[in-house]
Design a protein around this motif. Structure first.
Motif, short mmCIF file in Angstrom:
data_model
loop_
_atom_site.label_atom_id
_atom_site.label_comp_id
_atom_site.label_asym_id
_atom_site.label_seq_id
_atom_site.Cartn_x
_atom_site.Cartn_y
_atom_site.Cartn_z
N ALA A 64 78.80 36.78 -4.07
CA ALA A 64 77.56 37.05 -2.67
C ALA A 64 76.55 38.03 -3.59
O ALA A 64 75.44 37.60 -3.61
N ALA A 65 76.94 38.64 -4.86
CA ALA A 65 76.46 39.86 -5.48
C ALA A 65 75.86 38.95 -6.02
O ALA A 65 74.77 39.22 -6.25
N VAL A 66 76.05 38.31 -6.46
CA VAL A 66 75.62 37.58 -8.23
C VAL A 66 74.48 36.72 -7.44
O VAL A 66 73.37 36.52 -8.06
N LYS A 67 74.72 35.92 -5.95
CA LYS A 67 74.38 35.46 -5.26
C LYS A 67 72.51 36.07 -5.04
O LYS A 67 71.19 35.87 -5.21
N GLU A 127 71.56 29.72 -15.25
CA GLU A 127 72.69 28.65 -14.85
C GLU A 127 73.97 29.70 -15.21
O GLU A 127 74.26 30.47 -16.29
N VAL A 128 74.68 30.28 -13.67
CA VAL A 128 76.22 31.22 -14.17
C VAL A 128 77.33 30.43 -13.40
O VAL A 128 77.24 29.90 -12.41
N ARG A 129 78.48 30.28 -14.47
CA ARG A 129 79.70 29.95 -14.18
C ARG A 129 80.44 30.80 -14.15
O ARG A 129 81.24 31.70 -15.02
N ILE A 130 81.54 31.11 -13.53
CA ILE A 130 82.48 31.75 -13.26
C ILE A 130 83.39 31.71 -12.65
O ILE A 130 84.02 31.10 -11.98
N THR A 131 85.26 31.45 -13.96
CA THR A 131 85.99 30.40 -13.66
C THR A 131 87.11 31.32 -13.76
O THR A 131 86.77 32.16 -15.10
N SER A 150 82.20 41.75 -14.41
CA SER A 150 81.41 40.43 -14.55
C SER A 150 80.43 40.24 -13.96
O SER A 150 79.42 39.52 -15.02
N TYR A 151 80.21 41.65 -13.00
CA TYR A 151 78.96 41.68 -12.44
C TYR A 151 77.68 41.94 -13.04
O TYR A 151 76.98 41.69 -13.26
N VAL A 196 67.73 30.06 -10.74
CA VAL A 196 69.63 30.49 -11.70
C VAL A 196 70.45 29.74 -10.83
O VAL A 196 70.24 29.55 -9.41
N SER A 197 70.94 28.45 -10.92
CA SER A 197 72.25 27.98 -10.30
C SER A 197 72.91 28.87 -10.39
O SER A 197 74.04 28.83 -11.68
N LEU A 198 74.18 28.57 -9.58
CA LEU A 198 75.03 28.92 -9.67
C LEU A 198 76.39 28.00 -9.45
O LEU A 198 76.88 27.28 -8.27
#
Lengths: 584, 116
Positions: free
Chosen positions: A469-472, A521-525, A500-501, A482-484
Motif C-alpha cells: 500500500a505504501a509503495v502504491k 518498475e518496482v519489484r520486491i521479492t 525497503s520503503y 510506475v508499475s508494481l
C-alpha cells in the motif's frame, strides 16, 4: 645429458688437459724459482676457479659469475706458459698474464648477481681491463727479457724493438700505480655494495668479501714491492705464499652461494618456529617476516575478496608500490589470493624465499587476513554509523527548517489575521469575514504541509497497511508511470519494511529528478531468507553511487541491517537499484 | 505618524504585520525581504522604526541590527522572530535594538510599549 652440461663438461676436460700439458713445461723451466711449489699452486688456483666456476655456471646459468670464474681459472692456467723455455710460448704467456686479474676484479665487483650497477663499478672494471691489456703490452717492445728486466735466463723477446730499460721501467711503474688505484676503487665499490644490501644478503656476502679482501691485500703488497723495486728469491717466496688466499676465493664464492641457501632455509624455518610459538610470545607476522628478511620496511597486505583490495592489519588500504625501490610478492592459498608482501626491491631475486615464506606462513596469514577483514569491516561500520548519525542530524535540521518556514509562518500570519478580525468584527464585519476566509486558507495550507512533513518523518500508511500500500501511494505521486511488478504477500518486520520503503522512495525520487525516464518498475521479492528490492527505469543511466548523498545514505541504511545495495547504471541504458536485506 | 520598515523573508508575515500596524495608526513605508535590501531601504526611506526578523536568508539579523543602529540619528530597531526571544541568549540585549517581539505578538500597543 643436457646441452649446457655437455658444454660445461667439455670446458672442464679442456681445463684439466691444459693443466696437465703445463706440468712438463713448468718442471723443465730454467728460469723459475721453487718450480714444484709454483706449479702446484698455479694448478690448484686455476683448477679451483674452473671447477667452482663450472659448478656455478651449471646451477645458475643466467648468472654471469660462473662464466667469469671459469675465465679466471683458464687464463690463470695459461699463465703457466711463463715457465716455458720456448720464446714464443713465453711471449704468449706474457700477453695473457694479467687477464685473470681483470676477470677477478669484474667477478668480485659484480657479486652476487653478475651485473655492474654503478658508475664507480663500471669504471673500476674498465680501468682493470685497460691495465691488464694496454698497460701490460706497452713495455714489451722495449725489453730484451720481458718477464723481468733482470731475468737473464728467461727466453729472449721475439718482439724486441729497442732495449730501452728506462721506458719499460716507467711503463711498468705506471701499470702498478693503476693497479693499486683499481684495487682501492674496488674496495670502495664493494663496501658500497655491501651497505646497500639487506641483512639477509650481507650474511651470504661475508665470506666472499673476507677472502677477496685478503687476496687483494696480498696483491697490493706484491705490487708495492714491485714499485719499490725489490727483486729477490725471498720476494718470490712471499709472493707464492701470499697467493694462497686467492686459491680460497672460488670456494668462498661457493660458500656464499650455499650460505644464501642455508640462510634461505634458515629464515623460513626460523619463521615457522616463530609462528608456532605461544600466542602471547608471538609477535606480529609482519615483524616476523621483516626480521627473517632483514627488511624493516616490509609491509603485509591482506586480500579482501569482496572489496577487491589489500588492507593492512588495521584494515587500512595498502597500495601496491609503483616506484623502482619497492617490489611486491603475492601469496596464494589454494589458488586464491591471500596476501601480498611489499618489500625492498633488493629482495626481488629472493623471490623463491619470499614465496616459501609466504607458503610457510599461509595459515597464520589466513588468520591475520580474517582479523584484518574484521577490522576493515569494523572501520567501515564506524564510518557508516558516523554517516547515519550525521544524516540524522541533517534530517532534523531540515525538518526544523521546513517547520519554521512552512507551517509555523502560516500559523503566525493566521494568528495576526485572527486578532485583526476580532478587533474589526464590530465596526467592519465584512472586512473581518474577509480576514477569516483568508485565515482559513492559511490554515488549510498549514495542515497540508504538516501532513506532508509527518509522512516524511514516517509514512503512516506503511505501518498501518504494509509495504504494498505504501509503495502504491509512492508510485501514485510520481510524474512517470510506475508499475508494481511484484510485492511481498505477507508483512515483513518493521525495520525491513521501512528500509525497503526508503529504497523505493529514494530510487523513484532519483528517477523523477535525473533519469529522464518514460517508465519505471518496482519489484520486491522474498526468497532464501532475504528481501530483494529492485527499482529500474528506462532512462539515461550513468548514476554513480559514490557521489550523491542519497544513494550513499541508502547504502548505509541497508548496511545497518546487514544488507547490501547495488547500483547498475550503464550510460544510456537505464538504472537499476537493487537492495538485498536479510529478513530471516 | 510613525514610519515603519518591515524586514522579513516570508511575504505572508509582511502582509499581516503591515495590516496590524496600519490598523494601529503606523505608516508602513516599505518592506524588505533580506539583510542587504533592508540596509539599502533604510538609507533611502529613513524610517523611524524598523521591524527586523533576526533570521534572514543572506545576513545575520543581529549583524544587520548593529549596522542599522550605527549612526546617531539611527532608526529604532525592534527585533522579531517566530521563536522566543530567550532562544537567542544575550544576543538581543547586545544588539542596540529597542527590544524583541515574537511574531505572533506583533501589535500596535506592543510596539508602542517598546518604543516609549
Amino acid at each position: 645429458m643436457t646441452g649446457l652440461r655437455r658444454a660445461l663438461t667439455t670446458i672442464g676436460a679442456t681445463a684439466l688437459a691444459l693443466g696437465l700439458i703445463t706440468v712438463p713445461v713448468a718442471l723443465g723451466s730454467n728460469h723459475t724459482n721453487l718450480r714444484g711449489l709454483y706449479l702446484a699452486e698455479q694448478l690448484v688456483i686455476g683448477w679451483s676457479f674452473v671447477g667452482t666456476g663450472l659448478f656455478m655456471w651449471w646451477r645458475r646459468p643466467e648468472n654471469r659469475l660462473g662464466l667469469l670464474m671459469t675465465a679466471v681459472g683458464f687464463t690463470w692456467l695459461l699463465g703457466i706458459l711463463l715457465a716455458t723455455n720456448d720464446r714464443y710460448l713465453f711471449f704468449l704467456g706474457e700477453l695473457v698474464a694479467g687477464l685473470p686479474y681483470a676477470f677477478l676484479v669484474q667477478m668480485l665487483v659484480s657479486f652476487p648477481d653478475g651485473h655492474l650497477h654503478t658508475r664507480l663499478e663500471r669504471l673500476v672494471v674498465a680501468a682493470a681491463w685497460f691495465d691488464v691489456t694496454i698497460m701490460q703490452w706497452a713495455p714489451l717492445p722495449f725489453l730484451q727479457f720481458p718477464r723481468s728486466p733482470h731475468c737473464e735466463s728467461c727466453p729472449a723477446n721475439p718482439l724486441l724493438a729497442a732495449n730501452h730499460m728506462q721506458i719499460a721501467d716507467a711503463l711498468e711503474k705506471a701499470q702498478a700505480v693503476i693497479a693499486v688505484t683499481v684495487l682501492l676503487g674496488l674496495i670502495v665499490a664493494l663496501v658500497r655494495r655491501w651497505r646497500g644490501f639487506p641483512t639477509v644478503r650481507r650474511r651470504s656476502l661475508a665470506p666472499v668479501l673476507w677472502t677477496g679482501a685478503l687476496a687483494l691485500f696480498v696483491l697490493i703488497a706484491s705490487l708495492a714491492a714491485k714499485l719499490s723495486g725489490t727483486e729477490s728469491p725471498s720476494v718470490d717466496t712471499i709472493y707464492l705464499l701470499g697467493l694462497l688466499p686467492l686459491a680460497a676465493v672460488p670456494y668462498s664464492f661457493l660458500a656464499g652461494l650455499m650460505q644464501s641457501r642455508f640462510s634461505r632455509a634458515g629464515a623460513v624455518s626460523e619463521l615457522v618456529a616463530r609462528l608456532s610459538a605461544a600466542p602471547e610470545r608471538r609477535r606480529s607476522l609482519r615483524d616476523a617476516l621483516a626480521d627473517a628478511f632483514g627488511d624493516p620496511s616490509l609491509m603485509l597486505g591482506y586480500w579482501l575478496p569482496d572489496r577487491e583490495q589489500y588492507v593492512d592489519a588495521d584494515g587500512h588500504r595498502v597500495e601496491l608500490p609503483r616506484d623502482a625501490g619497492r617490489a611486491w610478492t603475492p601469496v596464494q592459498r589454494n589458488g586464491a589470493p591471500l596476501a601480498v608482501i611489499v618489500h625492498d626491491a633488493a629482495l626481488a631475486d629472493e623471490c623463491q624465499l619470499l614465496t616459501a615464506a609466504g607458503a610457510a606462513a599461509g595459515l597464520a596469514l589466513e588468520n591475520e587476513r580474517l582479523q584484518a577483514e574484521l577490522r576493515a569491516r569494523v572501520e567501515e561500520l564506524e564510518r557508516s554509523r558516523q554517516r547515519l548519525i550525521e544524516a540524522g542530524v541533517a534530517e532534523r535540521r531540515k525538518l526544523e527548517r521546513n517547520l519554521h518556514d512552512g507551517a509555523q509562518q502560516r500559523l503566525v500570519a493566521l494568528s495576526l489575521n485572527m486578532r485583526l478580525a476580532r478587533d474589526r468584527i464590530a465596526d467592519d464585519p465584512d472586512g473581518a469575514r474577509e480576514l477569516i476566509v483568508e485565515a482559513m486558507g492559511e490554515l488549510e495550507s498549514a495542515t497540508a504541509e504538516l501532513r506532508e512533513l509527518a509522512r516524511g518523518i514516517h509514512p503512516a500508511v506503511l505501518s498501518d497497511r504494509g509495504l504494498p500500500a505504501a509503495v502504491k501511494a509512492l508510485a501514485a505521486r510520481m510524474p512517470v508511470p510506475v508499475s508494481l511488478v511484484e510485492m511481498p504477500p505477507a508483512r515483513l518486520s518493521p525495520l525491513v519494511e521501512i528500509a525497503s520503503y526508503y529504497v523505493v522512495a529514494e530510487a523513484l525520487t532519483n528517477v523523477a529528478k535525473y533519469a529522464r525516464a518514460t517508465a519505471a518498475e518496482v519489484r520486491i521479492t522474498q526468497s532464501n531468507g532475504s528481501v530483494t528490492v529492485e527499482v529500474s527505469d528506462d532512462g539515461v543511466g550513468g548514476a554513480d553511487p559514490e557521489h550523491g548523498s542519497g544513494l550513499r545514505g541508502l547504502a548505509d541504511r541497508v548496511g545497518s541491517l546487514d544488507g547490501s545495495l547495488e547500483v547498475d547504471s550503464p550510460a544510456r541504458h537505464g538504472t537499476t537499484v537493487r537492495a538485498t536485506i536479510p529478513c530471516a | 505618524m510613525v514610519t515603519v520598515l518591515i524586514v522579513d523573508d516570508h511575504p505572508s508575515f509582511r502582509t499581516s504585520a503591515r495590516r496590524v500596524l496600519e490598523d494601529a495608526g503606523y505608516q508602513v513605508i516599505g518592506e524588505a525581504h533580506d539583510g542587504q535590501s533592508a540596509l539599502a531601504a533604510a538609507r533611502v526611506l529613513r524610517p523611524a522604526v524598523i521591524l527586523l526578523d533576526v533570521q534572514l536568508p543572506d545576513l545575520d539579523g543581529f549583524e544587520v541590527a548593529l549596522q542599522l543602529t550605527a549612526d546617531e540619528d539611527a532608526p529604532a530597531v525592534v527585533l522579531t522572530s517566530s521563536r522566543e526571544g530567550n532562544e537567542f541568549g544575550g544576543l538581543v540585549a547586545a544588539s542596540r535594538a529597542r527590544g524583541f517581539l515574537p511574531k505572533d505578538e506583533v501589535s500596535g500597543p506592543a510596539l508602542a510599549a517598546l518604543l516609549r
